[in-house]
Design a protein around this motif. Structure first.
Motif, short mmCIF file in Angstrom:
data_model
loop_
_atom_site.label_atom_id
_atom_site.label_comp_id
_atom_site.label_asym_id
_atom_site.label_seq_id
_atom_site.Cartn_x
_atom_site.Cartn_y
_atom_site.Cartn_z
N CYS A 56 -14.80 -55.05 33.56
CA CYS A 56 -14.89 -56.12 32.34
C CYS A 56 -14.35 -57.52 32.68
N SER A 57 -14.69 -58.48 31.66
CA SER A 57 -14.05 -59.87 32.08
C SER A 57 -12.48 -59.93 31.77
N THR A 58 -11.77 -60.61 32.48
CA THR A 58 -10.50 -60.91 31.88
C THR A 58 -10.27 -61.55 30.58
N ARG A 59 -11.27 -62.24 30.36
CA ARG A 59 -11.28 -63.02 28.99
C ARG A 59 -11.03 -62.40 28.18
N PHE A 60 -11.20 -60.83 27.96
CA PHE A 60 -10.90 -59.89 26.57
C PHE A 60 -9.51 -60.03 26.36
N ALA A 61 -8.73 -60.52 26.85
CA ALA A 61 -7.36 -60.39 26.72
C ALA A 61 -6.76 -61.52 25.50
N ASP A 62 -7.06 -60.95 24.39
CA ASP A 62 -6.92 -61.88 23.17
C ASP A 62 -6.78 -61.04 22.05
N GLY A 63 -5.84 -61.42 20.95
CA GLY A 63 -5.80 -60.59 19.96
C GLY A 63 -6.69 -60.47 18.89
N TYR A 64 -7.69 -61.45 18.95
CA TYR A 64 -9.06 -61.36 18.20
C TYR A 64 -9.74 -60.16 18.68
N ARG A 65 -9.93 -60.43 19.87
CA ARG A 65 -10.80 -59.29 20.72
C ARG A 65 -10.13 -58.02 20.79
N GLY A 67 0.36 -65.32 20.13
CA GLY A 67 0.46 -65.65 21.71
C GLY A 67 0.46 -64.47 22.53
N ILE A 68 0.34 -64.69 23.94
CA ILE A 68 0.05 -63.49 24.85
C ILE A 68 1.50 -63.46 25.62
N SER A 69 2.18 -62.30 25.84
CA SER A 69 3.21 -61.97 26.40
C SER A 69 3.16 -61.41 27.64
N THR A 70 3.69 -62.11 28.82
CA THR A 70 3.63 -61.52 30.27
C THR A 70 5.22 -60.97 30.28
N GLY A 71 5.95 -60.77 29.33
CA GLY A 71 7.36 -60.20 29.40
C GLY A 71 7.06 -59.01 29.44
N LYS A 72 7.99 -58.00 29.63
CA LYS A 72 7.85 -56.56 29.58
C LYS A 72 8.65 -56.15 28.39
N LEU A 73 9.45 -56.74 27.65
CA LEU A 73 10.36 -56.29 26.53
C LEU A 73 9.56 -56.92 25.47
N HIS A 74 9.79 -55.75 24.36
CA HIS A 74 8.94 -55.97 23.01
C HIS A 74 7.74 -55.95 22.91
N ALA A 75 7.15 -56.81 23.09
CA ALA A 75 5.63 -56.84 23.02
C ALA A 75 4.99 -57.65 24.33
N ARG A 76 3.97 -57.05 24.66
CA ARG A 76 3.32 -57.15 25.92
C ARG A 76 1.79 -57.36 25.69
N GLY A 77 1.11 -58.45 26.42
CA GLY A 77 -0.31 -58.78 25.98
C GLY A 77 -0.44 -59.49 24.78
N PRO A 78 -1.55 -59.77 24.14
CA PRO A 78 -1.66 -60.42 23.13
C PRO A 78 -0.85 -59.73 22.08
N VAL A 79 -0.16 -60.75 21.31
CA VAL A 79 0.93 -60.23 20.37
C VAL A 79 0.39 -60.72 18.79
N GLY A 80 0.05 -59.40 17.82
CA GLY A 80 -0.23 -59.63 16.86
C GLY A 80 0.78 -59.22 15.81
N LEU A 81 0.39 -58.48 14.78
CA LEU A 81 1.26 -58.27 13.61
C LEU A 81 2.63 -57.34 14.35
N ASP A 82 2.14 -56.26 15.22
CA ASP A 82 3.06 -55.33 15.78
C ASP A 82 4.11 -55.74 16.51
N GLY A 83 3.94 -57.09 17.04
CA GLY A 83 4.78 -57.84 17.89
C GLY A 83 5.74 -58.57 17.15
N LEU A 84 5.47 -58.77 15.85
CA LEU A 84 6.34 -59.37 14.79
C LEU A 84 7.17 -58.60 14.18
#
Lengths: 430, 430
Positions: B367-376, B384-401
């Motif tokens: 599948c397409s890389t464009r799916f990397a998105d909190g809504y999708r 936002g989207i995190s490329t760090g490895k600590l706390h939250a990774r990828g699209p950051v929604g409620l869980d990352g806050l």
């Protein structure tokens, strides 16, 4: 040794380490346990050299207790390894499973952080605990221990590394740094090292935090509080406070400041002052607290407001009177270090307010702050205690050494179809 | 406005915000939704001013699309708020419950992070999404949006703030920063701000990361890859790659580099080169790739090895031939930015290897890389989207806050009893 080159090699081995099976990681832990048992003679001999050097250097008895690695400490770390082997695999846990649309499935799966650098105080048991935690969690680790136990560390590391690599883990699973100047080199490895965990003095941890772009997990200060509420059961207050202050005063979770609710002060202060005095604890406080303590016939220094930030790490304590739980919480959030704070009260409302509003990793009711510890939380062991709020908070065990990645499985799905309204997302948790 | 003073006040309000009930936070979100609906005329009028200024400044059509706030975008953000209202409370979740010994009970409970600073690009819908996510997660937030939509931002913020505060949330729940120099002031608030989330250009995010002691979550680069394996279904490869490159090339999750397995190159390269050429995509590649593409009759520039780090953010793509999935993974781990990478293959073994070994926040199959998105991902929205490895990774929604705190309830328990062997821990998960 060139730490930067070694860290680069380790980074290349990290995906293989991350993919190692739980069977292999547990087998490695069993091999480590057996090798440490078989090598105990060597280890104690190395430790004897360190202890002789410590005697020569005139190191204090309380510190020598930490440097010592004897039968008892070996038994404790072996028990810790057995406990880790029993714990479930922290990797490959499916933390979220969701169908986004027909044939498009998303999984959040736990994975190791990657390459971790741990810089720790001269305590040989810490080396064993940290390397075991990293093996179990599939992380590669660079370990730098305190120089006062360099002989013991070297022997322990050699035994652990050879057992772990012998069990099939990648060559880059563990690395020991021995020179102090290698710490600065390690701090510059932000491309290859994913996380640093420094342990030691406030000054040392601050130095690490200020001199690297690598994320740092840990704590500089442990300014812990106990608040004695007007509704406290005063019979439990003295033993809890004495435990928190005197059982191991050099620990970060030892209490530094006692806050006393004014309505409880008249009854409680004389008892507390006597108990502190009997235990050899030096008291300092606001003018109000000092005057009250002096009236009871005990010494108490007067301290300035901003000294309430202070972590003594010895048999000294700060004392202040406050008007109820609200003022106690304000004081703690202002002067504390977000480590561990305890309320003594029989009043559920006051306890709930305190535990909700105090912004610390640990908020306790009716017990000693000294419980803030990975072993005492049932984590098997800890790599450190975090006062940061991101990722892991409080004692950090296996859970704090993993992160996650998102895996998305499609059948040729493209975003354009959704943007143009040809398809709709139909979220369904699996 | 003095950001430092405002952040201090906000920090004092953060525990009250953290303690607000889910009923109040949802009521605040409903009030925000209703106020935005009622105020749409004002909002569109403010946006018209921003659009007129953009016309005057000769801003490109593709950027103006982002600045625009019309009926359609209002409908989308209102739908997002409704989705957030429906989501369960992220706070107060018991993540661990354990009896350590009789009468000594430990709980790990989710809590908000505290005070969050979000600095984002000129996109009015982002302001609504970010403030809604912070309200739902009980965080106080300082918001600084791009200056090109300052009129729209000011109107949106006024409406949102007054609805949220009117619903009973603390005064310090939300704050808008409007001046560019306030960013530097915000960066210095490391005592009061717990987390920064910067969004924008690589250079801007790097600047933030290098000039603050506050933890930063986000990403500087989005160097995403698609690897076309020898066992790929080539009929899906062209649409997936075109979607990932051309559907929104300025997005961080757009693909930058196509890796092609050599056995697939002869058949696939001519089709891919034609598709890219038809779509107006400029091709660049290693000499090998460029020669092969030229042989098919299309243009392809030759690029240097270290240019594979490059994020184009436009209709340009890098191409390289590799020998199988192992070499593809090595390339991605070396040149990628740990954002999102996809493998196209029908071979389960190759897919599993790729998804295990690629060290990125998102690892995709077919599948397409464009799916990397909190809504999708079904998170309702993302900060936002995190490329760090600590706390939250990828699209950051409620869980990352959210983070957690440990609550420990005792009955006068002290550590000394356990140290002296008078009592033993008896861990029992509740």
């Amino acid at each position: 040794m060139n730490i930067r080159e070694e860290a680069q090699k380790m980074k290349l081995d990290a995906p293989a380490m991350a993919s190692s099976s739980i069977e292999m990681r547990n087998a490695a832990l069993r091999a480590v346990r057996d090798a440490l048992t078989a090598g105990s003679g060597e280890i104690f001999a190395a430790n004897a050299k360190d202890m002789a050097a410590a005697d020569k250097a005139g190191i204090s008895d309380s510190i020598k207790k930490r440097l010592k690695f004897n039968e008892g400490k070996l038994r404790d770390v072996l028990a810790g390894i057995d406990e880790l082997i029993r714990l479930p695999d922290p990797l490959g846990k499916v933390l979220l499973a969701r169908e986004l649309d027909e044939g498009l499935r998303l999984y959040r799966v736990s994975v190791p952080i990657g390459v971790i650098g741990v810089i720790f105080e001269a305590r040989p048991d810490a080396l064993v605990q940290i390397s075991s935690l990293c093996i179990k969690s599939g992380n590669c680790a660079i370990l730098k221990g305190g120089k006062e136990t360099s002989e013991t560390n070297r022997t322990l590391f050699r035994i652990i590394y050879s057992a772990a690599a012998g069990a099939g883990l990648p060559k880059g699973c563990l690395l020991q740094a021995e020179q102090h100047n290698e710490i600065d080199e390690l701090l510059s490895c932000d491309r290859d090292v994913d996380l640093l965990i420094p342990r030691g003095s406030n000054q040392f941890v601050q130095y690490i935090m200020n001199h690297t772009k690598i994320p740092v997990m840990g704590h500089a200060d442990g300014v812990c509080h106990i608040y004695v509420d007007r509704a406290a059961d005063l019979s439990m207050a003295v033993p809890v406070i004495l435990d928190a202050k005197t059982q191991y005063p050099a620990a970060c979770n030892a209490v530094e400041t006692i806050l006393i609710d004014r309505p409880a002060a008249d009854v409680f202060l004389p008892t507390l002052a006597k108990a502190f005095s009997d235990a050899g604890v030096t008291m300092r406080g606001t003018k109000e607290a000092a005057d009250a303590i002096k009236t009871c016939g005990y010494d108490c220094g007067v301290m300035a407001e901003d000294e309430f930030h202070r972590e003594y790490l010895d048999l000294t304590v700060s004392i202040r009177l406050v008007d109820g739980v609200k003022e106690a919480v304000s004081h703690i959030n202002r002067f504390g270090s977000h480590h561990t704070d305890s309320i003594l009260t029989e009043d559920d409302g006051a306890a709930e307010y305190f535990m909700q509003m105090v912004d610390s990793a640990g908020v306790y009711r009716n017990c000693s702050t000294r419980f803030a510890d990975g072993y005492r939380y049932g984590f098997g062991a800890e790599v450190g205690i975090s006062t940061g709020k991101l990722h892991a908070r409080g004692p950090v065990g296996l859970d704090g050494l993993v992160t996650y990645k998102y895996k998305l499985f499609g059948e040729g799905h493209i975003v354009g179809d959704y943007a143009e309204g040809k398809r709709q997302f139909r979220f369904r948790d699996l």
